[in-house]
Write an enzyme that holds these catalytic residues in place. Structure first.
Site, short mmCIF file in Angstrom:
data_model
loop_
_atom_site.label_atom_id
_atom_site.label_comp_id
_atom_site.label_asym_id
_atom_site.label_seq_id
_atom_site.Cartn_x
_atom_site.Cartn_y
_atom_site.Cartn_z
N PHE A 67 -14.10 3.33 4.08
CA PHE A 67 -13.16 2.58 3.26
C PHE A 67 -12.79 3.40 2.02
O PHE A 67 -13.65 3.90 1.30
CB PHE A 67 -13.76 1.25 2.83
CG PHE A 67 -12.78 0.37 2.12
CD1 PHE A 67 -11.85 -0.37 2.83
CD2 PHE A 67 -12.75 0.31 0.73
CE1 PHE A 67 -10.92 -1.17 2.18
CE2 PHE A 67 -11.82 -0.49 0.06
CZ PHE A 67 -10.91 -1.22 0.80
N LYS A 92 -6.91 7.04 10.34
CA LYS A 92 -8.32 7.10 10.72
C LYS A 92 -8.36 7.18 12.24
O LYS A 92 -8.39 6.13 12.91
CB LYS A 92 -9.05 5.85 10.25
CG LYS A 92 -9.20 5.71 8.75
CD LYS A 92 -9.92 4.41 8.42
CE LYS A 92 -10.15 4.26 6.93
NZ LYS A 92 -10.68 2.91 6.58
N ASP A 141 0.94 3.26 4.47
CA ASP A 141 -0.15 3.91 3.73
C ASP A 141 -1.20 4.45 4.69
O ASP A 141 -1.66 5.59 4.55
CB ASP A 141 -0.79 2.96 2.70
CG ASP A 141 -1.23 1.62 3.28
OD1 ASP A 141 -1.00 1.36 4.49
OD2 ASP A 141 -1.80 0.82 2.52
N ASP A 189 -5.06 2.35 10.69
CA ASP A 189 -6.50 2.19 10.90
C ASP A 189 -6.71 1.81 12.37
O ASP A 189 -6.73 2.69 13.22
CB ASP A 189 -6.99 1.13 9.90
CG ASP A 189 -8.48 0.88 9.95
OD1 ASP A 189 -9.22 1.71 10.48
OD2 ASP A 189 -8.93 -0.16 9.41
N GLY A 202 0.77 -1.23 0.00
CA GLY A 202 0.00 0.00 0.00
C GLY A 202 0.81 1.29 0.00
O GLY A 202 0.37 2.29 -0.54
#
Ligand code: 5GP
Ligand code: MG
Length: 178
Positions: A155, A134, A103, A106, A48
C-alpha cells in the site's frame, strides 16, 4: 530513510519526485509519438489521478481535450470489490479516441468497469495510461497501454494517492511500513 505518519500508519519514502517526474515524462513522450494525429479525449479518473494527469498533460504537445470523471471503489487499505458508476462524463465519447488516465491499476476491477462503460458509450478506441501498476495484484484481463512505474503489492500514498483522504499532496511516493 525518510518516514512520515498519516493517522495510525507509518510510511517510508519509496519513489522520490525526480524518478516520478522522469517516468511521467517518458509516458507523455510515448503518447506524443503514438496518438498526436488522433484528436484524443483524455479522461482523468478523480481523485487519485489528478497529479499524474496534471504533470502528464504539461508534456503532451498536440491539440487535445481533457475531462474528469469520478467513481469510488476503495475503502481504507483494501479494495472493496464494489465499483460505483462513472459520474461527471458530460462529453460524448461516440467515435472518439479516448485515453483513460488513472493513478494505479491494482486488481484491475476498476479499470475493467471503466473500459466496459466507455465501450458501451461508443468510444472508437480506448487506451489506458496509468501512473502505477501492481502487476502481482492483477485479476482481470485488461490491456494497459502506458505504465509509468510498476510497483510491488504494497500500500502506497502520495502523488495523488491517499490513505483515508490524506497524503494526496505529497510529491513523492511512500510505502506503508507499520
Ligand atoms: P483496482 O480496482 O485496480 O483494484 O483498484 C484501483 C483503485 O484502488 C485505484 O484507483 C486506487 O484508488 C486504489 N488503490 C489501489 N492500490 C492502492 C494503493 O497502494 N494506495 C492507494 N492509496 N490506493 C490504491
Ligand atoms: Mg484511481
Amino acid at each position: 530513510m525518510s518516514t512520515i505518519e498519516i493517522k495510525d500508519k507509518k510510511f517510508a519514502l519509496s519513489i522520490p519526485e525526480s524518478e516520478i517526474q522522469a517516468a511521467v515524462r517518458r509516458v507523455a513522450e510515448d503518447i506524443n509519438r503514438d496518438i498526436a494525429d488522433k484528436n484524443p479525449l483524455f479522461i482523468c479518473v478523480l481523485n487519485g489521478a489528478f497529479m499524474f494527469a496534471g504533470d502528464l498533460m504539461k508534456t503532451i504537445n498536440f491539440p487535445c481535450e481533457i475531462t474528469f470523471i469520478k467513481l469510488a471503489s476503495y475503502d481504507g487499505l483494501y479494495t472493496s470489490g464494489t465499483v460505483k458508476e462513472i459520474i461527471g462524463l458530460n462529453e460524448s465519447v461516440v467515435g472518439r479516441n479516448v485515453v483513460v488516465v488513472e493513478d494505479i491499476v491494482d486488481t484491475g476491477i476498476t479499470m475493467e468497469r471503466i473500459l466496459e462503460s466507455l465501450r458501451a458509450k461508443g468510444a472508437n478506441s480506448i487506451r489506458v495510461a496509468t501512473f502505477l501498476q501492481k502487476p502481482d495484484a492483477l485479476q482481470r484481463e485488461i490491456t494497459v497501454d502506458y505504465v509509468a512505474m510498476k510497483i510491488p503489492n504494497d500500500f502506497i500514498v502520495g502523488y495523488g494517492l491517499d490513505y483515508d483522504g490524506y497524503g494526496r499532496n505529497l510529491k513523492d511516493i511512500y510505502t506503508v511500513i507499520e
